[in-house]
Enzyme design. Structure first.
Site, PDB file in Angstrom:
ATOM      1  CG  HIS A 191      -2.035  -0.979   1.284  1.00 30.50           C
ATOM      2  ND1 HIS A 191      -2.563  -1.258   0.045  1.00 30.50           N
ATOM      3  CD2 HIS A 191      -2.695  -1.721   2.152  1.00 30.50           C
ATOM      4  CE1 HIS A 191      -3.430  -2.431   0.244  1.00 30.50           C
ATOM      5  NE2 HIS A 191      -3.384  -2.456   1.231  1.00 30.50           N
ATOM      6  CD  GLU A 433      -0.824 -22.378 -14.214  1.00 35.91           C
ATOM      7  OE1 GLU A 433       0.016 -21.402 -13.727  1.00 35.91           O
ATOM      8  OE2 GLU A 433      -1.922 -22.119 -14.124  1.00 35.91           O
ATOM      9  CG  ASP A 457       2.861 -22.242 -10.914  1.00 39.90           C
ATOM     10  OD1 ASP A 457       3.921 -22.322 -10.027  1.00 39.90           O
ATOM     11  OD2 ASP A 457       1.975 -21.597 -10.961  1.00 39.90           O
ATOM     12  CB  CYS A 504       2.032 -15.144 -19.601  1.00 35.57           C
ATOM     13  SG  CYS A 504       1.276 -16.483 -18.740  1.00 35.57           S
TER      14      CYS A 504
END
Length: 573
Positions: A191, A433, A457, A504
């Protein structure tokens, strides 16, 4: 002069005296109570919570006015935490079970939550720790009648230095006087980072422990929020060198902008589509800035990591914002991928013995069908605003894909029943993946429109390597023969089925790997938007014939080191 490296989270450069901000929260009182005292302690907790809620509502309104809707949503998450019946139940249980005062019960709750969140390998989950701290410290402040130091009274320009900064600290500070921010903890998705970018304050987070103790108040600090550098007592030589480096970066950025309108292609004209990965809607600005041809992976988990479960309207609003900003360019939204290292107690996703092999991603969604269909309806409704595609994560069997498609069909019917317009022909794809998905991609291709290979992954599961475990990280090599074979197999099955195949994972953002992947047959690569210019330049320097020959040679080799040496020598990288 001393130079420290951290995480670049908000661009810009500034020099100013250090202001050391130390959380001076009083020590937590701890004393025994009797059973008769429990109700009184609960009344004290409710009163403090109500006061905290009023303060947070004021902060939310201030954040909305000063920074925007997305930044204000941080405080919506805090309000959700305060309104959570489970918090009340846990405090009451602790009081009855341990018979210690309510301050002690709240502190125990905080410790338990922080330990749980900090143990996650997902940085997004880890960074929710600041939310817990912020809410708990505010409640405790009212219980023990202790106010936190305010940053709103700063009268001179400073570099704000702290171990961590809570959202309420950021919103309440005198922003015109804070010229830069340095913290020991935090990352790009914290944040503090989000608010620093919104307020356009240069910031470097995660500089490591003990930095606060090593800097004296008033000491000169140089902060570079683009390179992630903090210099203590910078000398003239350093400052002049950095000025020259900044001028070079400005030139580089100018060249990147000139490339923005140029399509990525090989030297002999073969078009390659470079698209971007994003986690949050505010990243779309970078996607456009760096000339991405679309969004190849929108990780939708960001909406669920604020401490509450968003409804259909909230999700639809956020997806629509991204789709409209892309002005007709494709946006692939990956459905909720939690579980594993993304532990979200509010969704019932809790720690498991082998979390990465457990109840995560599509497995979670196929059990939480109403949650899943809520997200699917939101995506479908956003689809009328542009070119939207849906992608299911961690598909390992054809049965999972068929069930997911069945729930999508139900979501389409429900949208129509409620009068919502949708794209009836929305494309669906899957992440490749898991090794089983790559091996059976020929079967999976019959029930979807595209594949996206997630090499992070895929490598982890193929090599049985926990990528977050430093003891075995050396095994997770990008050019491992088994992983490359699975990638090539997936590309081949996709070509045979005439469906799109993209990649990706982290490999797409590496120039040498990009050439290798294009040579293996890929024509779409998805990566961080910042990586696009470098990948574009590299691809423009080779012909498709050269890339194909290089890939064939690489696939004939047996070790990652051989492949790496080949790519380095041939591409001069």
């Amino acid at each position: 002069m001393r130079i420290t490296k951290g995480i670049a989270v908000s661009p810009g450069v500034s020099i100013a005296p250090a202001f050391i901000f130390i959380d001076d929260s009083a020590e937590i009182p701890q004393y025994h109570i009797t059973v008769a005292d429990v109700q009184g302690e609960m009344d004290r907790f409710r009163e403090a919570s109500l006061l905290a809620k009023k303060e947070i509502e004021a902060l939310r309104d201030h954040a909305k006015k000063e920074a925007g809707e997305e930044q204000a949503a941080i405080f919506d998450a805090h309000l959700m935490m305060l309104d959570d019946p489970e918090l009340l139940e846990q405090i009451e249980f602790s009081l009855n079970d341990n018979l210690f005062n309510v301050e002690s019960a709240i502190f125990s709750f905080e410790t338990e939550m922080v330990d749980k969140l900090s143990s996650s390998a997902d940085p997004l989950i880890q960074e929710r720790v600041s939310d817990v701290h912020d809410v708990v410290r505010r409640i405790l402040g009212h219980l023990i009648k202790k106010e936190r130091i305010s940053l709103s009274d700063i009268q001179t320009e400073i570099i704000l230095v702290a171990k961590d900064l809570l959202p309420s600290d950021m919103v309440g500070m005198s922003r015109s006087m804070v010229r830069g921010i340095v913290t020991e903890s935090g990352g790009r998705t914290s944040h503090a980072a989000i608010l620093a970018r919104a307020f356009e304050i240069p910031a470097v987070l995660g500089v490591g422990p003990d930095f606060v103790d090593q800097v004296k108040p008033g000491q000169a600090l140089y902060v570079d929020g683009e390179k992630g550098i903090v210099a203590v007592d910078p000398d003239d030589v350093f400052i002049q060198r950095e000025k020259a480096a900044r001028l070079a970066r400005v030139q580089w950025e100018k060249e990147n902008k000139e490339l923005r309108e140029v399509f990525a292609q090989t030297k002999d004209g073969t078009r390659i589509s470079l698209v971007a990965n994003i986690e949050m809607p505010d990243e779309v600005a970078n996607v456009v800035e760096y000339g991405a041809e679309g969004i190849g992976l929108f990780r939708s988990e960001f909406l669920f990591l604020g401490g509450h479960v968003p409804g259909e309207e909230e999700q639809c609003k956020e997806y629509t914002r991204v789709v409209q900003a892309m002005q007709g360019k494709p946006v692939i939204i990956r459905t909720l991928d939690i579980g594993g290292d993304k532990v979200l107690p509010e969704l019932g996703a809790i720690g498991e013995k082998n979390p990465l092999l457990g109840w995560r991603a599509i497995r979670f969604c196929l059990e939480k069908t109403e949650l899943f269909k809520t997200q699917l309806r939101a995506i479908l409704r956003a689809s009328i605003h542009g070119k939207v595609k849906i992608m299911f994560p961690m598909i390992s069997t054809i049965d999972e894909l068929i069930r997911a498609q069945g729930l999508l069909a139900e979501a389409k019917w429900e949208c129509k029943a409620h009068g919502h317009r949708i794209d009836p022909n929305i494309e669906t794809g899957i992440m490749i993946e898991v090794p089983s998905a790559a091996i059976c991609a020929d079967v999976l291709s019959r029930s979807c429109d595209f594949f996206s290979i997630g090499t992070n992954d895929l490598s982890q599961y193929t090599l049985a390597v926990d990528r977050g475990n430093q003891k075995v990280a050396y095994l997770n090599e990008p050019y491992n023969m088994a992983v490359l074979r699975l990638i090539r197999m997936t590309i081949g099955y996709g070509e045979h089925a005439h469906i799109g195949v993209s990649l990706c994972g982290e490999m797409a953002a590496d120039p040498a790997s990009a050439v290798l992947l294009v040579g293996m047959g890929l024509r779409t690569l998805s990566m961080s938007a910042l990586a696009i210019p470098a990948i574009k330049r590299t691809l423009m320097s080779v012909t498709l014939e050269e890339a194909t020959a290089l890939a064939q040679q690489a696939l004939s080799m047996h070790t990652s080191s051989q492949i790496s040496a080949l790519l380095t020598s041939k591409l001069n990288l």
